[in-house]
Write a protein that holds these residues in place. Structure first.
Motif, mmCIF file in Angstrom:
data_model
loop_
_atom_site.group_PDB
_atom_site.id
_atom_site.type_symbol
_atom_site.label_atom_id
_atom_site.label_comp_id
_atom_site.label_asym_id
_atom_site.label_seq_id
_atom_site.Cartn_x
_atom_site.Cartn_y
_atom_site.Cartn_z
ATOM 1 N N VAL A 167 35.732 49.204 48.463
ATOM 2 C CA VAL A 167 36.452 49.081 47.192
ATOM 3 C C VAL A 167 37.861 48.531 47.422
ATOM 4 C CG1 VAL A 167 37.535 50.440 45.356
ATOM 5 C CG2 VAL A 167 35.131 50.800 45.929
ATOM 6 N N ASN A 168 38.519 48.989 48.457
ATOM 7 C CA ASN A 168 39.852 48.454 48.753
ATOM 8 C C ASN A 168 39.789 46.968 49.089
ATOM 9 O OD1 ASN A 168 42.012 50.474 48.552
ATOM 10 N ND2 ASN A 168 40.812 51.630 50.026
ATOM 11 N N ALA A 169 38.745 46.555 49.800
ATOM 12 C CA ALA A 169 38.586 45.131 50.103
ATOM 13 C C ALA A 169 38.361 44.329 48.817
ATOM 14 C CB ALA A 169 37.420 44.931 51.061
ATOM 15 N N LEU A 170 37.574 44.878 47.894
ATOM 16 C CA LEU A 170 37.344 44.203 46.616
ATOM 17 C C LEU A 170 38.632 44.117 45.804
ATOM 18 C CD1 LEU A 170 35.532 42.975 44.444
ATOM 19 C CD2 LEU A 170 34.903 45.301 43.753
ATOM 20 N N LEU A 171 39.411 45.189 45.777
ATOM 21 C CA LEU A 171 40.662 45.177 45.031
ATOM 22 C C LEU A 171 41.682 44.232 45.663
ATOM 23 C CD1 LEU A 171 40.997 48.970 44.136
ATOM 24 C CD2 LEU A 171 40.380 47.080 42.613
ATOM 25 N N ASP A 172 41.650 44.101 46.979
ATOM 26 C CA ASP A 172 42.497 43.099 47.629
ATOM 27 C C ASP A 172 42.146 41.703 47.120
ATOM 28 O OD1 ASP A 172 43.890 44.962 49.112
ATOM 29 O OD2 ASP A 172 42.623 44.750 50.906
ATOM 30 N N HIS A 173 40.859 41.455 46.974
ATOM 31 C CA HIS A 173 40.405 40.154 46.465
ATOM 32 C C HIS A 173 40.886 39.924 45.031
ATOM 33 C CE1 HIS A 173 37.751 36.655 46.218
ATOM 34 N NE2 HIS A 173 37.337 37.106 45.050
ATOM 35 N N LEU A 174 41.035 41.027 44.266
ATOM 36 C CA LEU A 174 41.472 40.946 42.861
ATOM 37 C C LEU A 174 42.978 41.106 42.710
ATOM 38 C CD1 LEU A 174 38.682 43.219 41.348
ATOM 39 C CD2 LEU A 174 38.897 40.761 40.993
ATOM 40 N N ASP A 175 43.713 41.118 43.836
ATOM 41 C CA ASP A 175 45.169 41.349 43.806
ATOM 42 C C ASP A 175 45.505 42.697 43.179
ATOM 43 O OD1 ASP A 175 45.741 38.900 45.015
ATOM 44 O OD2 ASP A 175 45.721 37.846 43.087
ATOM 45 N N GLY A 176 44.611 43.671 43.358
ATOM 46 C CA GLY A 176 44.880 45.033 42.916
ATOM 47 C C GLY A 176 44.656 45.295 41.446
ATOM 48 N N ARG A 177 44.100 44.340 40.689
ATOM 49 C CA ARG A 177 43.930 44.514 39.242
ATOM 50 C C ARG A 177 42.451 44.412 38.867
ATOM 51 N NH1 ARG A 177 48.637 43.988 36.438
ATOM 52 N NH2 ARG A 177 47.539 43.378 34.540
ATOM 53 N N LEU A 178 42.037 45.249 37.902
ATOM 54 C CA LEU A 178 40.644 45.254 37.467
ATOM 55 C C LEU A 178 40.337 44.225 36.388
ATOM 56 C CD1 LEU A 178 39.844 49.075 37.205
ATOM 57 C CD2 LEU A 178 38.944 47.470 38.882
ATOM 58 N N GLU A 179 41.382 43.650 35.768
ATOM 59 C CA GLU A 179 41.160 42.816 34.599
ATOM 60 C C GLU A 179 40.232 41.640 34.874
ATOM 61 O OE1 GLU A 179 43.919 44.069 35.470
ATOM 62 O OE2 GLU A 179 44.795 45.113 33.752
ATOM 63 N N GLY A 180 40.303 41.082 36.088
ATOM 64 C CA GLY A 180 39.494 39.904 36.385
ATOM 65 C C GLY A 180 38.156 40.201 37.010
ATOM 66 N N LEU A 181 37.723 41.457 36.992
ATOM 67 C CA LEU A 181 36.470 41.829 37.655
ATOM 68 C C LEU A 181 35.281 41.487 36.763
ATOM 69 C CD1 LEU A 181 35.065 43.051 40.047
ATOM 70 C CD2 LEU A 181 35.436 45.328 39.084
ATOM 71 N N ASP A 182 34.547 40.452 37.140
ATOM 72 C CA ASP A 182 33.333 40.064 36.435
ATOM 73 C C ASP A 182 32.290 39.649 37.470
ATOM 74 O OD1 ASP A 182 34.202 37.591 37.301
ATOM 75 O OD2 ASP A 182 34.908 36.953 35.323
ATOM 76 N N ILE A 183 31.142 39.210 37.001
ATOM 77 C CA ILE A 183 30.048 38.894 37.919
ATOM 78 C C ILE A 183 30.414 37.713 38.815
ATOM 79 C CG2 ILE A 183 28.919 37.484 36.168
ATOM 80 C CD1 ILE A 183 27.285 39.531 39.007
ATOM 81 N N ALA A 184 31.151 36.742 38.276
ATOM 82 C CA ALA A 184 31.546 35.587 39.091
ATOM 83 C C ALA A 184 32.465 36.026 40.228
ATOM 84 C CB ALA A 184 32.226 34.545 38.211
ATOM 85 N N THR A 185 33.386 36.944 39.923
ATOM 86 C CA THR A 185 34.310 37.431 40.948
ATOM 87 C C THR A 185 33.561 38.211 42.027
ATOM 88 O OG1 THR A 185 36.002 37.614 39.235
ATOM 89 C CG2 THR A 185 36.450 38.704 41.324
ATOM 90 N N LEU A 186 32.595 39.042 41.618
ATOM 91 C CA LEU A 186 31.813 39.806 42.588
ATOM 92 C C LEU A 186 31.051 38.878 43.530
ATOM 93 C CD1 LEU A 186 30.359 42.704 40.388
ATOM 94 C CD2 LEU A 186 32.079 42.900 42.196
ATOM 95 N N ARG A 187 30.418 37.861 42.960
ATOM 96 C CA ARG A 187 29.659 36.928 43.793
ATOM 97 C C ARG A 187 30.577 36.140 44.716
ATOM 98 N NH1 ARG A 187 25.765 35.037 38.791
ATOM 99 N NH2 ARG A 187 24.204 36.701 39.012
ATOM 100 N N GLU A 188 31.748 35.791 44.223
ATOM 101 C CA GLU A 188 32.718 35.077 45.056
ATOM 102 C C GLU A 188 33.168 35.946 46.227
ATOM 103 O OE1 GLU A 188 37.187 34.445 44.089
ATOM 104 O OE2 GLU A 188 36.133 32.720 43.246
ATOM 105 N N TRP A 189 33.414 37.232 45.952
ATOM 106 C CA TRP A 189 33.841 38.160 47.004
ATOM 107 C C TRP A 189 32.761 38.322 48.065
ATOM 108 C CZ3 TRP A 189 32.254 43.630 47.368
ATOM 109 C CH2 TRP A 189 32.923 44.312 48.381
#
Length: 396
Positions: free
Chosen positions: A135-157
């Motif tokens: 989860v911390n690795a995923l949040l690093d990818h999102l710059d610590g914010r949940l607003e941009g978390l969607d399916i495209a972001t998950l697949r990119e990560w």
């Protein structure tokens, strides 16, 4: 027209108000219609604790404070008194962004998710650590914010992880973690939708585990002993690992009274706190008796408690020590593959199947939740049978 009012409230269409509230269009302002300073309500929405309202329950001050049960900027009801601005929704006093998800901090998200994994899912400490790291690795990818978390972001990560050379097993675990995390965030109201529902599963490969043959297993367990406490302990834990196929964490958690000497059964607390009883044979019982009578009393300290296996300082043995014991013993046997305690678990299951045990019984011994997990040992046995056939049959 029958009019009843309190403190000079204005009344329209036969409805009554209290404390100066006024209504239009036939709504009752007695409940939640109390207005500070005699403000008028038009369109029938009620506002509690002094909020000003107009035009169908909207906050005329755009972002003015609304008390418990007051109206918001778009006429929706607000609980616990959060403030709104620009028409954003308030839940439980938290301010939300324009996308509908609360503005929660990263530390709060990780801490709450960790508590959920520990106390609601009851996952093992090892799994919790792995999931929180993901989860911390995923949040690093999102710059610590949940607003941009969607399916495209998950697949990119996940694609980045694959590009970095992560193993398929790691990708499968991170995919499972992402689905668990997004479902939790959606339930908490932190995400408007659950993007994890659209995420496919990355299947981890299931290579056949390395196992000892029966001759190698006998050689591992027949090393001579001088009677020192460490040697007695090592022999007892090796015998029990091979006899029962327990996990290393289950072995370390055993207490003295978990061993039933009369019935030759050990009580094991496995994954998900599921308890099972596993039988063991006379060689393991004799090794346990020698350790408990001649070895363990020499290492017991005030803080040892009921732990069955102890370290040299008297505390409960840890998984790292057990791994070192297994590796050191296997190194003494010529031709034996280098493996840890889980290799002895694989070996025990394979030898049970080769000896005629049915798959369902092996599942119970190992504590597998699914029979599919146990079926890998049938492949191990078939491969060993095929190898023996090729070696022995003249027309193989």
């Amino acid at each position: 027209m029958n009019v009843g009012s309190g403190s000079g409230g204005y009344v329209a269409n036969g409805e009554s108000t209290v404390d100066g509230g006024s209504t239009g269009g036939g709504e009752d302002a007695a409940r939640g219609g109390n207005m500070a300073g005699g403000g008028r309500v038009v369109g029938g929405e009620g506002v509690a604790s002094g909020g000003r309202a107009g035009n169908g329950g909207e906050d005329a001050a755009r972002g003015g404070r609304v008390g418990s049960g007051g109206g918001t900027a778009d006429g929706r009801r607000v609980g616990s008194g959060g403030g709104t601005a620009d028409g954003r929704r308030v839940v439980g006093g938290e301010r939300t962004g324009s996308g509908g998800s609360p503005e929660v901090g990263r530390e709060e998200v990780v801490a709450e998710f960790g508590r959920y994994l520990r106390f609601e899912r009851d996952l093992s400490p090892h799994t919790v650590r792995a999931y929180l790291g993901d989860v911390n690795a995923l949040l690093d990818h999102l710059d610590g914010r949940l607003e941009g978390l969607d399916i495209a972001t998950l697949r990119e990560w996940l694609a980045e992880q694959h590009g970095a050379g992560k193993a398929r097993a790691t990708l499968a675990r991170r995919t499972a973690c992402a689905r668990t995390f997004t479902a939790y965030c959606h339930r908490r109201g932190w995400l408007p939708v659950d993007p994890g529902l659209l995420l496919g599963s990355a299947k981890a490969p299931r290579p056949l585990p390395a196992v000892l043959d029966q001759r190698q297993a006998e050689a591992v367990l027949e090393v001579g002993s001088t009677g020192e406490p460490k040697e007695l302990r090592d022999q007892a834990l090796l015998e029990l690992l091979y006899a029962t196929g327990v996990r290393v964490s289950e072995l370390c958690a055993l207490d003295v009274d978990d061993v039933d000497r009369e019935r030759h059964i050990v009580r094991v607390l496995g994954k998900g706190r599921k308890e099972r009883s596993v039988p063991f044979g006379l060689p393991a019982l004799r090794a346990l008796d020698r350790w408990c009578i001649h070895g363990r009393p020499l290492w017991v300290k005030a803080g040892s408690g009921p732990a069955l296996f102890l370290g040299v300082r008297g505390g409960r043995i840890d998984a790292g020590t057990v791994r070192r014991v297994v590796h050191a013993r296997l190194a003494q046997v010529e031709g034996a593959p280098d493996m840890g305690p889980h290799g002895l678990r694989h070996t025990a299951a394979t030898h049970l199947l080769e000896g005629g045990a049915d798959l369902r019984s092996v599942q119970e011994v190992l504590g597998h939740a699914s029979l599919n997990t146990t079926q890998i040992y049938t492949h191990v046995s078939i491969e060993r049978l095929r190898a023996a056939y090729r070696q022995a049959h003249p027309r193989a």
